[in-house]
Design an enzyme around this catalytic site. Structure first.
Site, PDB file in Angstrom:
ATOM      1  N   GLY A  11      21.851  74.872  42.938  1.00  0.00           N
ATOM      2  CA  GLY A  11      21.798  74.110  44.185  1.00  0.00           C
ATOM      3  C   GLY A  11      20.563  74.450  45.007  1.00  0.00           C
ATOM      4  O   GLY A  11      19.827  75.393  44.690  1.00  0.00           O
ATOM      5  N   ASP A  12      20.297  73.633  46.026  1.00  0.00           N
ATOM      6  CA  ASP A  12      19.166  73.845  46.942  1.00  0.00           C
ATOM      7  C   ASP A  12      17.815  73.863  46.236  1.00  0.00           C
ATOM      8  O   ASP A  12      16.876  74.529  46.690  1.00  0.00           O
ATOM      9  CB  ASP A  12      19.349  75.159  47.741  1.00  0.00           C
ATOM     10  CG  ASP A  12      20.600  75.141  48.573  1.00  0.00           C
ATOM     11  OD1 ASP A  12      21.014  74.038  48.999  1.00  0.00           O
ATOM     12  OD2 ASP A  12      21.166  76.227  48.804  1.00  0.00           O
ATOM     13  N   GLY A  14      15.767  71.485  46.033  1.00  0.00           N
ATOM     14  CA  GLY A  14      14.793  70.574  46.665  1.00  0.00           C
ATOM     15  C   GLY A  14      15.079  69.130  46.271  1.00  0.00           C
ATOM     16  O   GLY A  14      14.181  68.277  46.296  1.00  0.00           O
ATOM     17  N   LYS A  15      16.340  68.855  45.940  1.00  0.00           N
ATOM     18  CA  LYS A  15      16.724  67.490  45.521  1.00  0.00           C
ATOM     19  C   LYS A  15      16.420  66.472  46.618  1.00  0.00           C
ATOM     20  O   LYS A  15      15.941  65.376  46.335  1.00  0.00           O
ATOM     21  CB  LYS A  15      18.226  67.451  45.171  1.00  0.00           C
ATOM     22  CG  LYS A  15      18.617  68.374  44.029  1.00  0.00           C
ATOM     23  CD  LYS A  15      20.114  68.385  43.793  1.00  0.00           C
ATOM     24  CE  LYS A  15      20.891  69.010  44.920  1.00  0.00           C
ATOM     25  NZ  LYS A  15      20.699  70.471  45.091  1.00  0.00           N
ATOM     26  N   GLY A  39      23.416  70.116  51.537  1.00  0.00           N
ATOM     27  CA  GLY A  39      22.451  70.034  52.629  1.00  0.00           C
ATOM     28  C   GLY A  39      21.120  69.709  52.003  1.00  0.00           C
ATOM     29  O   GLY A  39      20.506  70.566  51.378  1.00  0.00           O
ATOM     30  N   HIS A  40      20.701  68.460  52.118  1.00  0.00           N
ATOM     31  CA  HIS A  40      19.476  68.008  51.461  1.00  0.00           C
ATOM     32  C   HIS A  40      18.398  67.795  52.515  1.00  0.00           C
ATOM     33  O   HIS A  40      18.501  66.881  53.337  1.00  0.00           O
ATOM     34  CB  HIS A  40      19.740  66.728  50.659  1.00  0.00           C
ATOM     35  CG  HIS A  40      20.700  66.948  49.517  1.00  0.00           C
ATOM     36  ND1 HIS A  40      21.063  65.962  48.641  1.00  0.00           N
ATOM     37  CD2 HIS A  40      21.341  68.070  49.111  1.00  0.00           C
ATOM     38  CE1 HIS A  40      21.899  66.457  47.745  1.00  0.00           C
ATOM     39  NE2 HIS A  40      22.095  67.735  48.017  1.00  0.00           N
ATOM     40  N   GLN A 219      24.686  69.849  44.866  1.00  0.00           N
ATOM     41  CA  GLN A 219      24.849  71.146  44.209  1.00  0.00           C
ATOM     42  C   GLN A 219      23.936  71.219  42.968  1.00  0.00           C
ATOM     43  O   GLN A 219      22.872  70.642  42.974  1.00  0.00           O
ATOM     44  CB  GLN A 219      26.318  71.418  43.853  1.00  0.00           C
ATOM     45  CG  GLN A 219      27.215  71.671  45.059  1.00  0.00           C
ATOM     46  CD  GLN A 219      27.647  70.426  45.806  1.00  0.00           C
ATOM     47  OE1 GLN A 219      28.204  69.516  45.222  1.00  0.00           O
ATOM     48  NE2 GLN A 219      27.392  70.349  47.090  1.00  0.00           N
ATOM     49  N   GLY A 297      23.373  78.311  56.988  1.00  0.00           N
ATOM     50  CA  GLY A 297      22.405  79.286  57.496  1.00  0.00           C
ATOM     51  C   GLY A 297      22.465  80.629  56.774  1.00  0.00           C
ATOM     52  O   GLY A 297      21.739  81.561  57.112  1.00  0.00           O
ATOM     53  N   ASP A 328       4.442  76.827  45.626  1.00  0.00           N
ATOM     54  CA  ASP A 328       3.628  77.498  46.644  1.00  0.00           C
ATOM     55  C   ASP A 328       4.233  78.812  47.121  1.00  0.00           C
ATOM     56  O   ASP A 328       3.512  79.680  47.607  1.00  0.00           O
ATOM     57  CB  ASP A 328       3.447  76.555  47.852  1.00  0.00           C
ATOM     58  CG  ASP A 328       4.785  76.056  48.383  1.00  0.00           C
ATOM     59  OD1 ASP A 328       5.481  75.329  47.649  1.00  0.00           O
ATOM     60  OD2 ASP A 328       5.155  76.412  49.523  1.00  0.00           O
ATOM     61  N   GLY A 410       5.001  71.912  48.617  1.00  0.00           N
ATOM     62  CA  GLY A 410       5.283  72.008  50.044  1.00  0.00           C
ATOM     63  C   GLY A 410       6.475  71.139  50.374  1.00  0.00           C
ATOM     64  O   GLY A 410       6.900  70.321  49.552  1.00  0.00           O
TER      65      GLY A 410
HETATM   66  P1  GDP Z   1      18.528  70.501  48.161  1.00  0.00           P
HETATM   67  O1  GDP Z   1      19.880  70.890  48.592  1.00  0.00           O
HETATM   68  O2  GDP Z   1      18.353  70.585  46.680  1.00  0.00           O
HETATM   69  O3  GDP Z   1      18.067  69.187  48.710  1.00  0.00           O
HETATM   70  O4  GDP Z   1      17.532  71.605  48.763  1.00  0.00           O
HETATM   71  P2  GDP Z   1      17.573  72.199  50.270  1.00  0.00           P
HETATM   72  O5  GDP Z   1      17.088  71.178  51.211  1.00  0.00           O
HETATM   73  O6  GDP Z   1      18.902  72.815  50.552  1.00  0.00           O
HETATM   74  O7  GDP Z   1      16.571  73.409  50.133  1.00  0.00           O
HETATM   75  C1  GDP Z   1      15.253  73.234  49.736  1.00  0.00           C
HETATM   76  C2  GDP Z   1      14.329  73.779  50.832  1.00  0.00           C
HETATM   77  O8  GDP Z   1      13.022  73.925  50.303  1.00  0.00           O
HETATM   78  C3  GDP Z   1      14.205  72.854  52.011  1.00  0.00           C
HETATM   79  O9  GDP Z   1      14.001  73.625  53.170  1.00  0.00           O
HETATM   80  C4  GDP Z   1      12.942  72.061  51.692  1.00  0.00           C
HETATM   81  O10 GDP Z   1      12.291  71.570  52.853  1.00  0.00           O
HETATM   82  C5  GDP Z   1      12.103  73.101  51.012  1.00  0.00           C
HETATM   83  N1  GDP Z   1      11.177  72.609  49.986  1.00  0.00           N
HETATM   84  C6  GDP Z   1      11.338  71.616  49.070  1.00  0.00           C
HETATM   85  N2  GDP Z   1      10.283  71.554  48.235  1.00  0.00           N
HETATM   86  C7  GDP Z   1       9.435  72.523  48.641  1.00  0.00           C
HETATM   87  C8  GDP Z   1       8.180  72.994  48.159  1.00  0.00           C
HETATM   88  O11 GDP Z   1       7.632  72.518  47.170  1.00  0.00           O
HETATM   89  N3  GDP Z   1       7.615  74.050  48.827  1.00  0.00           N
HETATM   90  C9  GDP Z   1       8.204  74.623  49.907  1.00  0.00           C
HETATM   91  N4  GDP Z   1       7.584  75.665  50.476  1.00  0.00           N
HETATM   92  N5  GDP Z   1       9.384  74.205  50.381  1.00  0.00           N
HETATM   93  C10 GDP Z   1       9.993  73.184  49.752  1.00  0.00           C
HETATM   94  P1  IMO Z   2      23.127  71.283  47.738  1.00  0.00           P
HETATM   95  O1  IMO Z   2      23.546  69.893  47.406  1.00  0.00           O
HETATM   96  C1  IMO Z   2      23.906  75.527  47.170  1.00  0.00           C
HETATM   97  C2  IMO Z   2      28.091  76.723  46.778  1.00  0.00           C
HETATM   98  C3  IMO Z   2      28.722  77.561  47.883  1.00  0.00           C
HETATM   99  C4  IMO Z   2      29.706  78.360  47.070  1.00  0.00           C
HETATM  100  C5  IMO Z   2      30.189  77.355  46.035  1.00  0.00           C
HETATM  101  C6  IMO Z   2      31.501  76.664  46.379  1.00  0.00           C
HETATM  102  O2  IMO Z   2      22.521  71.424  49.089  1.00  0.00           O
HETATM  103  O3  IMO Z   2      22.307  71.873  46.659  1.00  0.00           O
HETATM  104  P2  IMO Z   2      32.167  74.803  48.132  1.00  0.00           P
HETATM  105  O4  IMO Z   2      32.072  74.761  49.624  1.00  0.00           O
HETATM  106  O5  IMO Z   2      31.427  73.700  47.451  1.00  0.00           O
HETATM  107  O6  IMO Z   2      33.583  74.916  47.644  1.00  0.00           O
HETATM  108  O7  IMO Z   2      31.456  76.175  47.705  1.00  0.00           O
HETATM  109  O8  IMO Z   2      29.160  76.397  45.909  1.00  0.00           O
HETATM  110  N1  IMO Z   2      27.472  75.462  47.225  1.00  0.00           N
HETATM  111  C7  IMO Z   2      26.156  75.239  47.277  1.00  0.00           C
HETATM  112  N2  IMO Z   2      25.125  76.061  47.042  1.00  0.00           N
HETATM  113  N3  IMO Z   2      23.675  74.238  47.455  1.00  0.00           N
HETATM  114  C8  IMO Z   2      24.698  73.388  47.676  1.00  0.00           C
HETATM  115  O9  IMO Z   2      24.529  72.059  47.847  1.00  0.00           O
HETATM  116  C9  IMO Z   2      26.014  73.886  47.624  1.00  0.00           C
HETATM  117  N4  IMO Z   2      27.237  73.346  47.805  1.00  0.00           N
HETATM  118  C10 IMO Z   2      28.116  74.304  47.533  1.00  0.00           C
HETATM  119  O10 IMO Z   2      27.767  78.363  48.520  1.00  0.00           O
HETATM  120  O11 IMO Z   2      29.041  79.392  46.385  1.00  0.00           O
HETATM  121 MG    MG Z   3      20.819  72.214  49.902  1.00  0.00          MG
END
Ligand code: GDP
Ligand code: IMO
Ligand code: MG
Length: 431
Positions: A11-12, A14-15, A39-40, A219, A297, A328, A410
């Protein structure tokens, strides 16, 4: 051309950034699973948006955004998000479609999530406490409330009464009142009903009319309920199969699959993370990468790139390409490690073990590559990357067996490289 974009790690990845970037190539963007645990992050119109339920294409005018039946919807969270983006000048109007078959997250699901975590004690999952798991539990147990049920309040009242009474028996301190829940649902329906429709039918007609769709995962592969590091997972199918079940589209509707992966690894919540760095280097990645949960957070756990995990994501999802993000963040490091296999009780494993206890006992086997001094931050042309950075990317491609068709340097849309002659360039006509 319909493309799925989903997480290749935990997860997270950068989708949000990648989906937003690619949106102009499509007519429709659809979320197929998860809820507001996602959280995208998208930077657009000079500001930051964190999209939770709304698909990450919503910031582009004229794009229809779809919330599929596989998503669990908390009406209050949805309305708060809609208000937020609208207050930033984004018009939603009739650009949103919510499946009548999507299940609702109700107040007692949030309570149950907290209670279940408390009862697990040391074995807690570290959920986002949004009620995601309990809502999916109700769906599977065939007692869930679906968006479409809100159209018939009388029939719904007895189901809600039954569910609330059952939950009050499980949660002794709960004083939840079925009447209050119904009142909330009545208001929710008033606001939501214009957006509710049969999403599968809408998408079938859209495809027949030649409109293209991007399927947006939440995720990541290793958090998938079936294919992830169970039980430390979320409660839905984040992997490719979720597209079909979560939107009611046939497999042949998916023309390509892009996996989003960071140039290193992060995880938030509990569960095994073989390449985790707990010392100074972990802190360095967290600070430079601003690795703090977009939803809760919480600090994200950070580690080196786990090629075993990404290779697994390539296999499970049939990835055509990777979008490699946050390159980066590695700027200025003298050396980089890539985990190419695991050592587990003296045995070398090149494939992801299915058993969490076994994965927890795995130590990463690393290959060391030189880092780079010159910054990659903000670079938009592949040729301008430092030689060591292109060598690092080439090695990741070799080990995972898929091209990094997109490289992100970035958080802004523009800080992206779409590689010439890659599948992404072919799909999106940028050769
Ligand atoms: P998602 O859940 O997959 O959409 O990813 P999140 O938004 O939770 O977390 C990705 C974080 O990395 C966010 O704060 C983006 O703004 C940041 N991000 C995405 N691509 C890049 C990158 O290439 N470089 C940097 N420094 N930040 C990035
Ligand atoms: P995005 O779409 C990262 C993690 C939680 C926990 C587990 C189960 O932004 O990538 P839940 O509340 O879904 O039952 O929690 O999954 N988790 C994530 N980790 N990115 C997410 O979404 C997540 N959504 C859930 O931290 O470990
Ligand atoms: Mg996220």
């Amino acid at each position: 051309m319909n493309i799925a974009v989903l997480g290749a790690q935990w997860g997270d990845e950068g989708k949000g950034k990648i989906v937003d970037l690619l949106t102009p190539n499509f007519s429709i963007v659809g979320r197929y699973q998860g809820g507001h645990n996602a959280g995208h992050t998208v930077y657009a119109n000079g500001r930051k948006f964190v999209l939770r339920l709304l698909p990450s294409g919503i910031l582009h005018d004229g794009i229809t955004c779809v919330i599929g039946n596989g998503v669990v919807v908390d009406p209050q969270a949805l309305f708060a998000e809609i208000d937020e983006v609208e207050s930033a000048g984004v018009k939603i109007g009739d650009r949103l479609i919510i499946s009548d078959k999507a299940h609702l997250i109700l107040p007692y699901h949030r309570e149950l999530d907290l209670l279940s975590e408390a009862r697990r004690g040391e074995r807690k999952i570290g959920t986002t406490s949004r009620g995601i798991g309990p809502a999916y539990e109700d769906k599977i147990a065939r007692r869930g409330v679906r968006v479409g049920d809100l159209a018939n309040m009388d029939a719904l009242a007895s189901a809600v009464q039954h569910n609330v009474a059952a939950r009050n028996r499980i949660i002794p301190e709960s004083t939840m009142d079925a009447g209050q829940v119904m009142e909330e649902l009545r208001k929710a329906w008033e606001r939501m009903s214009p957006w509710v429709a049969d999403v599968s039918l809408f998408l079938a007609r859209a495809r027949a009319a030649g409109r293209s769709i991007m399927f947006e995962g939440a995720q990541g592969t290793l958090l998938d309920i079936d294919h992830g590091t169970y039980p430390y997972v979320t409660s839905s199918n984040a992997t490719i199969g979720g597209v079909c079940t979560g939107l009611g589209v046939p497999p042949r509707a998916i023309d390509g699959v892009v996996g989003v992966a960071k140039a290193y690894t992060t995880r938030v919540g509990e569960g095994a993370l073989p390449t985790e760095l707990t010392g100074e280097m972990g802190n360095r990645l967290r600070e430079t990468g601003q690795e703090f949960g977009a939803v809760t957070g919480r600090p994200r756990r950070c580690g080196w790139y786990d090629a075993v995990a990404v290779r697994y994501a390539v296999r499970v999802n049939g990835l055509d390409a990777l979008a490699l993000t946050k390159l980066d963040v590695l700027d200025g490091l003298s050396e980089l490690q890539i985990c190419t296999s695991y050592r587990c009780h003296g045995t070398i494993l090149t494939e992801m073990p299915g058993d969490h206890a076994q994965l927890s006992a795995c130590e990463p086997v690393y290959e060391t590559l030189p880092g780079w001094d010159a910054p990659t931050a903000g670079i938009r042309r592949f040729e301008e990357l430092p030689r060591e950075a292109t060598a690092y990317i080439a090695r990741l491609e070799e080990i995972t067996g898929v091209p990094a068709a997109i490289v992100s340097t970035g958080s802004k849309r523009e800080d992206t490289i779409i590689r010439a002659h890659s599948v992404a360039a072919k799909w999106f006509g940028r050769n």
